[in-house]
Design an enzyme around this catalytic site. Structure first.
Site, PDB file in Angstrom:
ATOM      1  N   SER A 227       0.845  -1.196   0.000  1.00  0.00           N
ATOM      2  CA  SER A 227       0.000   0.000   0.000  1.00  0.00           C
ATOM      3  C   SER A 227       0.877   1.241   0.000  1.00  0.00           C
ATOM      4  O   SER A 227       1.758   1.387   0.860  1.00  0.00           O
ATOM      5  CB  SER A 227      -0.908  -0.003   1.232  1.00  0.00           C
ATOM      6  OG  SER A 227      -1.607   1.216   1.329  1.00  0.00           O
ATOM      7  N   GLY A 229      -0.514   4.388   0.079  1.00  0.00           N
ATOM      8  CA  GLY A 229      -1.373   5.483   0.506  1.00  0.00           C
ATOM      9  C   GLY A 229      -2.100   6.114  -0.666  1.00  0.00           C
ATOM     10  O   GLY A 229      -2.675   5.428  -1.513  1.00  0.00           O
ATOM     11  N   ALA A 230      -2.041   7.435  -0.729  1.00  0.00           N
ATOM     12  CA  ALA A 230      -2.729   8.155  -1.799  1.00  0.00           C
ATOM     13  C   ALA A 230      -2.135   7.870  -3.170  1.00  0.00           C
ATOM     14  O   ALA A 230      -2.748   8.179  -4.197  1.00  0.00           O
ATOM     15  CB  ALA A 230      -2.673   9.657  -1.529  1.00  0.00           C
ATOM     16  N   GLY A 232      -1.586   4.831  -4.383  1.00  0.00           N
ATOM     17  CA  GLY A 232      -2.063   3.581  -4.942  1.00  0.00           C
ATOM     18  C   GLY A 232      -1.482   2.343  -4.274  1.00  0.00           C
ATOM     19  O   GLY A 232      -1.078   2.366  -3.113  1.00  0.00           O
ATOM     20  N   GLY A 257      -6.607  -0.048   4.954  1.00  0.00           N
ATOM     21  CA  GLY A 257      -5.695  -1.090   4.497  1.00  0.00           C
ATOM     22  C   GLY A 257      -6.246  -2.484   4.737  1.00  0.00           C
ATOM     23  O   GLY A 257      -6.018  -3.403   3.930  1.00  0.00           O
ATOM     24  N   ASP A 258      -6.988  -2.643   5.824  1.00  0.00           N
ATOM     25  CA  ASP A 258      -7.607  -3.936   6.124  1.00  0.00           C
ATOM     26  C   ASP A 258      -8.714  -4.247   5.118  1.00  0.00           C
ATOM     27  O   ASP A 258      -8.873  -5.388   4.683  1.00  0.00           O
ATOM     28  CB  ASP A 258      -8.172  -3.925   7.548  1.00  0.00           C
ATOM     29  CG  ASP A 258      -7.155  -3.442   8.558  1.00  0.00           C
ATOM     30  OD1 ASP A 258      -5.968  -3.772   8.391  1.00  0.00           O
ATOM     31  OD2 ASP A 258      -7.531  -2.717   9.494  1.00  0.00           O
TER      32      ASP A 258
END
Length: 318
Positions: A227, A229-230, A232, A257-258
């Protein structure tokens, strides 16, 4: 069926307000109480999407009982080890401008007997699924290890899962992640900061993230779902893909994220189609309050863009 293991679960209290003013009395416009912990959130997201799941976790005290009650109300099977300590309570403060302040409690310390009982419960959950004709396809080990569990505890779970024929997803960090890699988890899901910590160097570009993910594969991970974040997500396996999903406005990133991991596993846990599902779930989750998990009605997979043409030079924000 997908079994989740959350060694350090929580109750998550979220307060929403305009702007947090430190040192002053702040009044929330909304508040909510949700079951928490990474694996718990994966089970909640899977249930919201119509998948069967069982949550394995240690629970103690009144907060543990309330956590179990909240999960059962959402239709989630709960397999719990009763422990002497109290289940922790975490607090999040979500401001209208998108800032999120989290206060995570340490959580209880598990005894050697409680640790062994939790490992045995994971084994029993896998056997129970097989005995009912509902094969356990994935075991998802998620979150930090509580005090009392050695960093190698997740490695033991990975080996146990593989011996029973299930695939294993691992979402943790630090020594617990590194210790489990030699047991060859089928997918690990670090974020950008966890990737950097694992390889001991900064991750500033998509290319840096790809290189770090490949290093984790060399250490034993079969796939790396990273991950960013913003910016992608990446899926690095024998082949690699990069994807992004539009987000109109971030309301809360607790559990996003989960939700992504739940989408990935629910879509089979491999290949670009599973990455699309992961991105759609994560993008939907950040636009919901607290740690509310998205339902199919919240998802927009058509808006997700996934490519095998990796933009290696693209800088990562933050």
């Amino acid at each position: 069926m997908i079994v989740t293991i959350t060694p350090n679960p929580s109750l998550d209290r979220t307060y929403e307000l305009g702007t947090l003013v430190p040192g002053e009395v702040n009044r929330a416009s909304h508040d909510r109480l949700d079951p928490g912990g990474k694996g718990v959130n994966v089970s909640r997201a899977l249930t919201a999407a119509g998948h069967r799941t069982s949550a394995v976790l240690p629970l103690g005290g009144a907060s543990g009982q309330l956590l179990a009650d909240l999960l059962r109300r959402q239709g989630i099977d709960v397999a719990a080890v009763t422990i002497a300590g109290d289940t922790r309570i975490n607090v999040s403060i979500a401001e209208d401008g998108g800032a999120l302040t989290k206060i995570n409690a340490v959580g209880p310390e598990l005894s050697a007997a409680e640790s062994a009982a939790l490992l045995a419960l994971v084994r029993d959950a896998q056997k129970t699924g097989q005995g009912t004709g509902s094969d356990v396809r994935w075991l998802a080990c998620c979150g930090s290890l509580p005090r009392g569990l050695a960093p190698e505890w997740y490695a033991d779970v990975v080996a146990q899962a593989h011996s029973g024929g299930a695939r294993i997803a691992l979402d943790t960090s630090g020594p617990a992640l590194l210790a489990a890699l030699s047991a060859r988890p089928d997918v690990v899901k670090p974020n950008r900061e966890e990737l950097a910590e694992a390889v001991g160097r900064p991750v500033r570009t998509v290319g840096d993230a790809v290189d770090a993910a490949r290093e984790l594969r060399e250490l034993g991970a079969r796939q790396v779902l990273a991950s960013l974040g913003a910016d992608g997500m990446l899926l690095v396996a024998e082949d690699s893909w990069y994807g992004t999903a539009p987000v109109a406005a971030v309301r809360s990133d607790v559990g996003a994220g989960d939700a992504s991991l739940a989408g990935f596993l629910g879509a089979g846990g491999t290949g670009p189609e599973a990455l699309v599902a992961a991105l759609a779930h994560g993008a939907a989750a950040v636009q919901l309050p607290g740690s509310v998990m998205p339902t199919p009605a919240h998802l927009d997979p058509a808006a997700v863009v996934v490519t095998a043409d990796l933009p290696l030079d693209r800088p990562l924000r933050g």
